[in-house]
Structure formats: C-alpha cells, structure tokens
Design a protein around this motif. Structure first.
Motif, PDB file in Angstrom:
ATOM      1  N   LYS A 194       0.832  -1.225   0.000  1.00 41.37           N
ATOM      2  CA  LYS A 194       0.000   0.000   0.000  1.00 41.37           C
ATOM      3  C   LYS A 194       0.854   1.258   0.000  1.00 41.37           C
ATOM      4  O   LYS A 194       0.360   2.359  -0.238  1.00 41.37           O
ATOM      5  CB  LYS A 194      -0.884   0.014   1.248  1.00 41.37           C
ATOM      6  CG  LYS A 194      -1.931  -1.095   1.271  1.00 41.37           C
ATOM      7  CD  LYS A 194      -2.869  -0.863   2.461  1.00 41.37           C
ATOM      8  CE  LYS A 194      -3.178  -2.183   3.139  1.00 41.37           C
ATOM      9  NZ  LYS A 194      -3.399  -2.113   4.560  1.00 41.37           N
ATOM     10  N   LEU A 195       2.142   1.131   0.321  1.00 36.03           N
ATOM     11  CA  LEU A 195       3.073   2.263   0.440  1.00 36.03           C
ATOM     12  C   LEU A 195       2.635   3.266   1.504  1.00 36.03           C
ATOM     13  O   LEU A 195       2.992   4.445   1.447  1.00 36.03           O
ATOM     14  CB  LEU A 195       3.258   2.979  -0.914  1.00 36.03           C
ATOM     15  CG  LEU A 195       3.910   2.171  -2.027  1.00 36.03           C
ATOM     16  CD1 LEU A 195       4.120   3.032  -3.273  1.00 36.03           C
ATOM     17  CD2 LEU A 195       5.256   1.589  -1.583  1.00 36.03           C
ATOM     18  N   SER A 196       1.829   2.779   2.457  1.00 30.64           N
ATOM     19  CA  SER A 196       1.418   3.691   3.530  1.00 30.64           C
ATOM     20  C   SER A 196       2.221   3.368   4.797  1.00 30.64           C
ATOM     21  O   SER A 196       2.643   2.225   5.001  1.00 30.64           O
ATOM     22  CB  SER A 196      -0.081   3.569   3.788  1.00 30.64           C
ATOM     23  OG  SER A 196      -0.405   2.214   3.936  1.00 30.64           O
ATOM     24  N   THR A 236       6.668   8.933  -1.106  1.00 33.28           N
ATOM     25  CA  THR A 236       5.252   9.280  -1.320  1.00 33.28           C
ATOM     26  C   THR A 236       4.852  10.411  -0.374  1.00 33.28           C
ATOM     27  O   THR A 236       3.819  11.043  -0.565  1.00 33.28           O
ATOM     28  CB  THR A 236       4.330   8.082  -1.025  1.00 33.28           C
ATOM     29  OG1 THR A 236       4.397   7.780   0.372  1.00 33.28           O
ATOM     30  CG2 THR A 236       4.707   6.857  -1.843  1.00 33.28           C
ATOM     31  N   GLY A 237       5.653  10.601   0.675  1.00 35.54           N
ATOM     32  CA  GLY A 237       5.350  11.639   1.670  1.00 35.54           C
ATOM     33  C   GLY A 237       4.537  11.115   2.850  1.00 35.54           C
ATOM     34  O   GLY A 237       4.385  11.814   3.853  1.00 35.54           O
ATOM     35  N   GLY A 261       6.136  13.519  -3.487  1.00 34.08           N
ATOM     36  CA  GLY A 261       6.155  13.557  -2.024  1.00 34.08           C
ATOM     37  C   GLY A 261       6.151  14.981  -1.508  1.00 34.08           C
ATOM     38  O   GLY A 261       5.437  15.303  -0.546  1.00 34.08           O
ATOM     39  N   ALA A 262       6.947  15.837  -2.142  1.00 37.11           N
ATOM     40  CA  ALA A 262       7.027  17.236  -1.695  1.00 37.11           C
ATOM     41  C   ALA A 262       5.671  17.922  -1.873  1.00 37.11           C
ATOM     42  O   ALA A 262       5.217  18.676  -0.994  1.00 37.11           O
ATOM     43  CB  ALA A 262       8.115  17.970  -2.465  1.00 37.11           C
TER      44      ALA A 262
END
Ligand code: PRP
Ligand code: URA
Length: 213
Positions: free
Chosen positions: A111-113, A139-140, A169-170
């Motif tokens: 999930k990249l969370s 991803t931030g 991400g920024a």
C-alpha cells in the motif's frame, strides 16, 4: 546557501552535491554511508536552525566581560526509524543539547502507507522547535504522519529535514502541512512503481545498517 520556494528549502552547495553523490553511489558501503549521512545532517541542521531565537548571556572570557548569545532550549530532534538515525547523528553532533525522540515507522510495501510501531518523545517537546528527520520523502506518507503525531502532542514549531525528496512527495506534504518548512538536500526526478525515488540512493535504512530484504 538555500534556494527557497515557499516552505521548501533546497540546499544548494558544492559540498552537499559532493557528499550526496557519494551517498548515491552503489559502491559506498555502510560505514562511509553513515558518515556521509551524518555530515549532510550537519548541513541540514545549520540551515534548518538559522532562525532559532537566542537569549543574551553575560560571561567572562579569560580577558574581560562579554555579552554573548545562547540557544533557547529545549530543541527536539525526532528521527523516523530506522533511516532517520543517519542524518540525526549529524544534527546531534553539532547540537548535543538537543533532546531526541524516536518515531518508528515502516512503509507497507504494497500500500506504500506508513505503519507506526514505536513512539518515544521527550516530555517537553512542545516547548520548543521540533525537527523531524527522515532521509527519503518518497510518497510523503511517513513524513505527513510524523508531523501529525507531533502536532497531536501540541508541538507548533515543527520542521522536516530530509535528504532526497520526490516531486510527488514534496507536493503531497505541502498540501497536508502547508505551514511546515521542509529542508532537503535534493529534489529528484520521480518515484518508480515500487515507490522508490529515482535516481535516489536505494533503501536508505538498508544502506545505513547493512541489511536487505
Ligand atoms: C523509508 C524512509 C521513510 C519512508 C519514506 O522507510 O526512511 O521513512 O520509507 O517513504 P514515504 O515517503 O513513501 O512514506 P522504510 O519503510 O524503508 O523503513 P526503514 O527506515 O526502517 O528502512
Ligand atoms: N525509502 C527509501 O529508503 N528509499 C526510497 O527511495 C523510498 C523510500
């Protein structure tokens, strides 16, 4: 030294370019990688603390009286485990009085969370500036979540220090926390399909500590 675009401060300095190139190089091994991260952490610390308030103090030099300045404490640094420890070592080297809290987070690979697994913060963090430290603003998600944690503890002056940011991400971070300043050594090209920054430097935690998936 730093180029500013609203709250995003990009450090632009030949020494940073030199050190960051060494960090990116796949041949750089963990002992040197750790040292390079710490050195860049020192630069980021200098830049991110430029506007900290000081108070006047009277001292004596060996020759005469002197009115100088001293930093107002507390100052808190909060590396996100694991990879934030590398830059944080440099910050702590030049500011040993800073208290250090830790936030443990890893990214769910699918999930990249961010998944939070640890939190230990100094009791007085809300009384001064807080510097969240994580080398990769990908991803931030991790940085956004870390700032929320610190805001939840009543910290109002929160800043983010990172090594390499992705444009995605920024932008996501700026949308979530428009008033939180970000200090970064580089803005890279993009994220790949696994959420890694390109050209980036790979997995920062693994390269610091000699681990791999
Ligand atoms: C890395 C890095 C950040 C996060 C960035 O941590 O240190 O915390 O990924 O990604 P994001 O911006 O997409 O959230 P990782 O999960 O690799 O954990 P580690 O530091 O323990 O290696
Ligand atoms: N985490 C890392 O360590 N590297 C990346 O490129 C993205 C997230």
């Amino acid at each position: 030294m730093a180029k500013k675009s609203s709250q995003f401060h990009l450090l632009d300095h030949p020494l940073i370019h030199h050190l960051l190139t060494e960090a990116r190089d796949e041949r750089t091994q963990p002992p040197r990688f750790r040292e390079v991260m710490a050195l860049i952490g020192e630069f980021l610390a200098v830049e991110a603390t430029r506007d900290l308030p000081t108070r006047r103090v009277r001292i004596r030099t060996p020759l005469e009286r002197y009115e100088g300045q001293t930093l107002q404490l507390p100052i808190t640094i909060v590396p996100i485990l694991r990879a934030g420890l590398g830059l944080a070592a440099g910050f702590h080297r030049i500011m040993p009085e800073a208290h250090m809290g830790h936030l443990g987070m890893f990214r769910d690979e699918k999930k990249l969370s961010p998944v939070s697994y640890f939190e230990k913060l100094p009791r007085d963090a809300a009384k001064g500036p807080v510097f969240i430290i994580d080398p990769m603003l990908a991803t931030g998600g991790s940085a956004i979540s870390a700032v929320k944690v610190m805001h939840g503890h009543g910290c109002r002056d929160v800043r983010l220090l990172c090594l390499v940011a992705s444009p995605q991400g920024a932008a996501r971070f700026a949308k979530a926390h428009p008033t939180v300043p970000v200090f970064a050594a580089a803005m890279d090209r993009q994220l790949d399909e696994r959420g890694y920054i390109l050209p980036g430097l790979g997995d920062a935690g693994d390269r610091l500590f000699g681990t791999s998936d």
